[in-house]
Design an enzyme around this catalytic site. Structure first.
Site, PDB file in Angstrom:
ATOM      1  CB  CYS A 113      19.293  38.531  32.579  1.00  0.00           C
ATOM      2  SG  CYS A 113      19.265  39.040  34.292  1.00  0.00           S
ATOM      3  CG  HIS A 257      22.977  39.079  31.007  1.00  0.00           C
ATOM      4  ND1 HIS A 257      22.548  40.371  31.196  1.00  0.00           N
ATOM      5  CD2 HIS A 257      22.914  38.478  32.233  1.00  0.00           C
ATOM      6  CE1 HIS A 257      22.238  40.541  32.466  1.00  0.00           C
ATOM      7  NE2 HIS A 257      22.454  39.412  33.121  1.00  0.00           N
ATOM      8  CG  ASN A 287      23.028  42.017  35.818  1.00  0.00           C
ATOM      9  OD1 ASN A 287      22.225  42.302  34.938  1.00  0.00           O
ATOM     10  ND2 ASN A 287      23.110  40.808  36.344  1.00  0.00           N
TER      11      ASN A 287
HETATM   12  O1  UT7 Z   1      21.815  38.624  35.704  1.00  0.00           O
HETATM   13  C1  UT7 Z   1      21.440  37.598  36.519  1.00  0.00           C
HETATM   14  C2  UT7 Z   1      22.466  36.596  36.589  1.00  0.00           C
HETATM   15  N1  UT7 Z   1      23.261  36.812  37.770  1.00  0.00           N
HETATM   16  C3  UT7 Z   1      24.529  36.498  37.734  1.00  0.00           C
HETATM   17  O2  UT7 Z   1      25.041  36.136  36.706  1.00  0.00           O
HETATM   18  C4  UT7 Z   1      25.329  36.515  39.015  1.00  0.00           C
HETATM   19  C5  UT7 Z   1      26.206  35.288  39.058  1.00  0.00           C
HETATM   20  N2  UT7 Z   1      27.011  35.242  40.257  1.00  0.00           N
HETATM   21  C6  UT7 Z   1      28.073  36.061  40.462  1.00  0.00           C
HETATM   22  O3  UT7 Z   1      28.378  36.903  39.645  1.00  0.00           O
HETATM   23  C7  UT7 Z   1      28.892  35.843  41.691  1.00  0.00           C
HETATM   24  O4  UT7 Z   1      28.506  34.641  42.310  1.00  0.00           O
HETATM   25  C8  UT7 Z   1      28.779  37.005  42.717  1.00  0.00           C
HETATM   26  C9  UT7 Z   1      29.508  38.236  42.180  1.00  0.00           C
HETATM   27  C10 UT7 Z   1      27.347  37.338  43.005  1.00  0.00           C
HETATM   28  C11 UT7 Z   1      29.460  36.621  44.032  1.00  0.00           C
HETATM   29  O5  UT7 Z   1      30.815  36.274  43.795  1.00  0.00           O
HETATM   30  P1  UT7 Z   1      31.415  34.938  44.439  1.00  0.00           P
HETATM   31  O6  UT7 Z   1      32.827  34.887  44.067  1.00  0.00           O
HETATM   32  O7  UT7 Z   1      30.528  33.813  43.988  1.00  0.00           O
HETATM   33  O8  UT7 Z   1      31.270  35.243  45.972  1.00  0.00           O
HETATM   34  P2  UT7 Z   1      30.454  34.411  47.077  1.00  0.00           P
HETATM   35  O9  UT7 Z   1      29.004  34.667  46.970  1.00  0.00           O
HETATM   36  O10 UT7 Z   1      30.944  32.996  47.051  1.00  0.00           O
HETATM   37  O11 UT7 Z   1      30.987  35.093  48.403  1.00  0.00           O
HETATM   38  C12 UT7 Z   1      32.371  35.033  48.775  1.00  0.00           C
HETATM   39  C13 UT7 Z   1      32.594  35.875  49.991  1.00  0.00           C
HETATM   40  C14 UT7 Z   1      31.584  35.612  51.097  1.00  0.00           C
HETATM   41  O12 UT7 Z   1      32.265  35.708  52.339  1.00  0.00           O
HETATM   42  P3  UT7 Z   1      32.710  34.382  53.121  1.00  0.00           P
HETATM   43  O13 UT7 Z   1      31.455  33.598  53.350  1.00  0.00           O
HETATM   44  O14 UT7 Z   1      33.663  33.673  52.199  1.00  0.00           O
HETATM   45  O15 UT7 Z   1      33.327  34.931  54.356  1.00  0.00           O
HETATM   46  C15 UT7 Z   1      30.611  36.756  50.990  1.00  0.00           C
HETATM   47  O16 UT7 Z   1      29.994  37.061  52.227  1.00  0.00           O
HETATM   48  O17 UT7 Z   1      32.440  37.261  49.656  1.00  0.00           O
HETATM   49  C16 UT7 Z   1      31.526  37.870  50.567  1.00  0.00           C
HETATM   50  N3  UT7 Z   1      30.810  38.928  49.852  1.00  0.00           N
HETATM   51  C17 UT7 Z   1      31.253  40.188  49.825  1.00  0.00           C
HETATM   52  N4  UT7 Z   1      32.323  40.795  50.347  1.00  0.00           N
HETATM   53  C18 UT7 Z   1      32.484  42.095  50.099  1.00  0.00           C
HETATM   54  C19 UT7 Z   1      29.671  38.813  49.144  1.00  0.00           C
HETATM   55  N5  UT7 Z   1      29.350  40.010  48.633  1.00  0.00           N
HETATM   56  C20 UT7 Z   1      30.314  40.877  49.029  1.00  0.00           C
HETATM   57  C21 UT7 Z   1      30.540  42.242  48.815  1.00  0.00           C
HETATM   58  N6  UT7 Z   1      31.623  42.818  49.351  1.00  0.00           N
HETATM   59  N7  UT7 Z   1      29.705  43.001  48.064  1.00  0.00           N
END
Ligand code: UT7
Length: 391
Positions: A113, A257, A287
């Site tokens: 990215c 980005h 993204n």
């Molecule tokens: O361009 C490359 C660079 N990439 C990035 O900058 C991405 C950086 N990271 C992020 O933007 C965030 O970490 C994400 C958007 C990917 C995830 O958000 P988060 O607030 O960090 O969520 P998490 O991964 O901690 O997951 C929280 C909960 C989990 O459930 P439990 O374990 O708390 O029960 C996940 O299973 O959200 C759940 N979850 C979802 N629920 C509904 C993860 N993805 C989804 C989804 N829909 N799509």
């Protein structure tokens, strides 16, 4: 010393839109979750006949039209991408061919990215040393082709598209003023996309990679990447301004980005800047990796967010880990190109395709006359046909 000014910009995003509501019907997710955690509402998906190279070409052609530059004046084409169809020929070479940029060197750049900002700096350096006079830098991706559509943690985030800028050397101070490129390979496991020829892991079966993710799809530790991103945006912005002897007060707009609105909000807080200083369009694009900054730049220009003499910072972060920032003085007003002239330019690309075909047939004919096998004579019939159609 020459200054590398941006004199043209263009973006291309595919027509097909995939909304959060569409995703609700495909996987266990909700529009509410995606919007709250990422800010994304929808993303664009490449059509069957679209490739990273065709998206890149469209963006580059539009940027050349704004710059009012003939393709034969372009001396360097850099395509930042993580989703090329081929390791070689590079996507940049295919864009060179589609454009008919007969005097250009062309190569792909892999910095995930951060790739567009890396490419911008490489091209600006080539111009500053006098090695080339004009260059096109493109960020282009078909991310949706490397997603595991069963992994809701990644498949809701990404989209397809391309953005490009044309750089031109000038003795007038301005253009790309300073850049900072950084990397930390120790974080490579946090965000990865294995190459197609990577050894399969026998215990998991050929479909899977060592970390349990499906082969040839993106694997990401979202939380860790999130933390990394918020730190490096602020650090690289400060470092770049320091190199240019400027402060945050001199900056008019930051185009980061586009990964997640929460990352951008956290970065604004860390830099103690109002949110409005950061341009965002991740809501409508998702993204798009290396393409996100040049696409956002085009939208920012269209929205009137950049005026002559403004200082704009591009800042990227992503796989590698890599991160990078560039400070640009936006001080070239593009020429007003008439519609017939633009249409005439488009006709040139049809001619370029025709000429490319003729060269290819000419090579085959020459080989046939000379009795030597063509380069792809060693391919099996099926492979040969599909590559001929493809390339
Ligand atoms: O361009 C490359 C660079 N990439 C990035 O900058 C991405 C950086 N990271 C992020 O933007 C965030 O970490 C994400 C958007 C990917 C995830 O958000 P988060 O607030 O960090 O969520 P998490 O991964 O901690 O997951 C929280 C909960 C989990 O459930 P439990 O374990 O708390 O029960 C996940 O299973 O959200 C759940 N979850 C979802 N629920 C509904 C993860 N993805 C989804 C989804 N829909 N799509």
């Amino acid at each position: 010393m020459k200054y590398a000014h941006i004199i043209g910009w263009g973006k291309y995003v595919p027509d097909r839109v995939l909304t959060n509501h569409d995703l609700e019907r495909m996987i266990e997710t909700t529009d509410e979750w995606i919007t709250r955690r990422t800010g994304i509402h929808e993303r664009h998906i490449a059509g069957e006949r679209e490739t990273t190279a065709t998206l890149a070409f469209e963006a580059a052609a539009r940027a050349l039209a704004v710059a009012d530059l003939h393709p034969s004046q372009v001396e360097l084409i850099i395509v930042a991408t993580s989703t090329p169809e081929y390791i070689f020929p590079s996507t940049a070479c295919r864009v060179q061919d589609y454009l008919g940029a007969i005097k250009a060197g062309a190569f792909d750049l892999s910095a995930a990215c951060s790739g567009f900002v890396y490419g911008l700096d490489m091209a600006a350096q080539a111009i500053a040393t006098g090695s080339v006079r004009n260059a096109i830098v493109i960020g282009a991706e078909t991310m949706t082709r490397v997603l595991d559509w069963e992994d809701r943690g990644t498949c809701v985030l990404f989209g397809d598209g391309a953005g490009a800028v044309v750089l031109k050397g000038s003795n007038i101070p301005g253009g790309v003023l300073a850049s900072t490129l950084r990397s930390d390979g120790s974080g490579g496991d946090l965000l990865s996309l294995p190459a197609v020829y990577h050894n399969p892991v026998p215990t998991l079966g050929p479909e899977y990679f060592h970390n349990g993710h499906k082969r040839n799809t993106i694997a990401m530790d979202g939380r860790q990447v999130f933390r990394f991103a918020t730190q490096v945006i602020a650090d690289s912005v400060h470092e770049t301004l320091r190199k240019a002897n400027m402060t945050l007060e001199d900056v008019d707009l930051i185009v980061p980005h586009q990964a997640n609105t929460r990352i951008i909000e956290a970065a604004a807080k860390r830099l103690k800047l109002p949110q409005e200083m950061f341009y965002t369009n991740v809501q409508w694009m998702g993204n798009t990796s290396a393409a996100s900054i040049p696409i956002a730049l085009c939208d920012a220009v269209k929205d009137g967010r950049l005026q002559p003499d403004d200082n704009v910072i591009f800042v990227g972060f992503g796989g590698g880990l890599t991160w990078a920032a560039s400070l640009v003085k936006w001080n070239v007003t593009p020429p007003d190109v008439s519609l017939p002239r633009r249409e005439w330019r488009r006709a040139r690309y049809v001619y370029a395709r025709g000429r490319s075909k003729m060269k290819r047939y000419g090579r085959r004919f020459g080989a046939w006359i000379g009795g030597s096998p063509t380069p792809d004579a060693s391919l099996k019939d099926g492979d040969k046909k599909s590559r001929e159609n493809d390339l």
